[in-house]
Write a protein that holds these residues in place. Sequence first.
Motif, mmCIF file in Angstrom:
data_model
loop_
_atom_site.group_PDB
_atom_site.id
_atom_site.type_symbol
_atom_site.label_atom_id
_atom_site.label_comp_id
_atom_site.label_asym_id
_atom_site.label_seq_id
_atom_site.Cartn_x
_atom_site.Cartn_y
_atom_site.Cartn_z
ATOM 1 N N PRO A 1 41.081 35.223 39.545
ATOM 2 C CA PRO A 1 41.732 36.473 39.988
ATOM 3 C C PRO A 1 43.209 36.574 39.596
ATOM 4 C CG PRO A 1 40.324 35.641 41.728
ATOM 5 C CD PRO A 1 40.344 34.596 40.645
ATOM 6 N N ASP A 2 43.941 35.487 39.704
ATOM 7 C CA ASP A 2 45.356 35.512 39.315
ATOM 8 C C ASP A 2 45.515 35.673 37.805
ATOM 9 O OD1 ASP A 2 46.115 35.184 41.958
ATOM 10 O OD2 ASP A 2 46.126 32.988 41.800
ATOM 11 N N VAL A 3 44.657 34.995 37.041
ATOM 12 C CA VAL A 3 44.710 35.106 35.590
ATOM 13 C C VAL A 3 44.337 36.527 35.163
ATOM 14 C CG1 VAL A 3 43.708 34.246 33.433
ATOM 15 C CG2 VAL A 3 44.221 32.649 35.280
ATOM 16 N N ARG A 4 43.318 37.100 35.805
ATOM 17 C CA ARG A 4 42.897 38.464 35.490
ATOM 18 C C ARG A 4 44.036 39.453 35.742
ATOM 19 N NH1 ARG A 4 38.672 38.855 38.659
ATOM 20 N NH2 ARG A 4 37.214 38.188 37.041
ATOM 21 N N ALA A 5 44.718 39.311 36.863
ATOM 22 C CA ALA A 5 45.835 40.210 37.186
ATOM 23 C C ALA A 5 46.945 40.106 36.141
ATOM 24 C CB ALA A 5 46.367 39.890 38.577
ATOM 25 N N ARG B 1 37.950 44.229 26.900
ATOM 26 C CA ARG B 1 37.515 45.623 27.087
ATOM 27 C C ARG B 1 38.656 46.515 27.544
ATOM 28 N NH1 ARG B 1 31.682 44.552 29.902
ATOM 29 N NH2 ARG B 1 30.599 43.974 27.980
ATOM 30 N N ARG B 2 39.483 46.001 28.431
ATOM 31 C CA ARG B 2 40.632 46.787 28.900
ATOM 32 C C ARG B 2 41.603 47.042 27.747
ATOM 33 N NH1 ARG B 2 42.624 47.108 34.398
ATOM 34 N NH2 ARG B 2 44.666 48.072 34.398
ATOM 35 N N LEU C 1 46.609 39.090 32.977
ATOM 36 C CA LEU C 1 46.125 39.656 31.714
ATOM 37 C C LEU C 1 46.142 41.179 31.748
ATOM 38 C CD1 LEU C 1 43.147 37.286 30.851
ATOM 39 C CD2 LEU C 1 45.216 37.598 29.511
ATOM 40 N N HIS C 2 45.713 41.768 32.847
ATOM 41 C CA HIS C 2 45.710 43.227 32.959
ATOM 42 C C HIS C 2 47.124 43.790 32.935
ATOM 43 C CE1 HIS C 2 41.378 43.653 34.708
ATOM 44 N NE2 HIS C 2 41.422 42.966 33.585
ATOM 45 N N ALA C 3 48.055 43.103 33.608
ATOM 46 C CA ALA C 3 49.450 43.546 33.586
ATOM 47 C C ALA C 3 50.016 43.472 32.168
ATOM 48 C CB ALA C 3 50.286 42.693 34.529
ATOM 49 N N ALA C 4 49.672 42.440 31.426
ATOM 50 C CA ALA C 4 50.165 42.305 30.051
ATOM 51 C C ALA C 4 49.554 43.371 29.147
ATOM 52 C CB ALA C 4 49.854 40.910 29.513
ATOM 53 N N VAL C 5 48.270 43.678 29.343
ATOM 54 C CA VAL C 5 47.619 44.721 28.537
ATOM 55 C C VAL C 5 48.290 46.061 28.797
ATOM 56 C CG1 VAL C 5 45.492 46.063 28.285
ATOM 57 C CG2 VAL C 5 45.385 43.579 28.296
ATOM 58 N N ASP C 6 48.587 46.357 30.061
ATOM 59 C CA ASP C 6 49.188 47.639 30.421
ATOM 60 C C ASP C 6 50.653 47.745 30.007
ATOM 61 O OD1 ASP C 6 46.750 48.304 31.512
ATOM 62 O OD2 ASP C 6 47.336 47.806 33.570
#
Length: 181
Positions: free
Chosen positions: A62-66, A102-103, A68-73
Amino acid sequence: MAIGLATVPGTVRNDATVPSAADDVAARRAARSAPGSAATVDDVVHGQVLHVGGRLDVHTVPDVRAALHAAVDAGTGDLVVQVDGIVVADATGLGVFVGAHRRAQRTGRRLVLREVPLPALRLLRVTRLHLVLQVEDAPAQAVDRTAVRRARAEALLLGPGRTGGAQNSRESTSSIPRKAS
């Protein structure tokens, strides 16, 4: 952003050490025996380059996903994720990269995994995710398997003390004897 620091025995770095099968086994045992050990996410270049290390499992993803998503955005262009210190312990470890991929595609970006250790690369190949995810910079320790197989086959055919040439000493390889003329 740093989440935690974990050192995992048996992981491959960019130095000259070549992991053996024992290193692979040690990495898998370490992944199973240390539930909930910390994963690391370091934002090297904001929105462009991340460094992910440690154990990726259901507890740490969950922390890694958050991150990664923040970096993608946050950025544009390719998002390079250096994963030289990861140990993928279960399917959620692979799933976090598929989700980030995918994001990134939805935002017009591309997720690139760099410096993937051999055990994780084997997992990507077995699951065929290496065809979906962009994997860059194969480890320097990975050798051309075709060349290794060819060398082994030649060694078996030639055997000790043989120098090459045909396996039989005759010129013809046919099993039918030639007529005398």
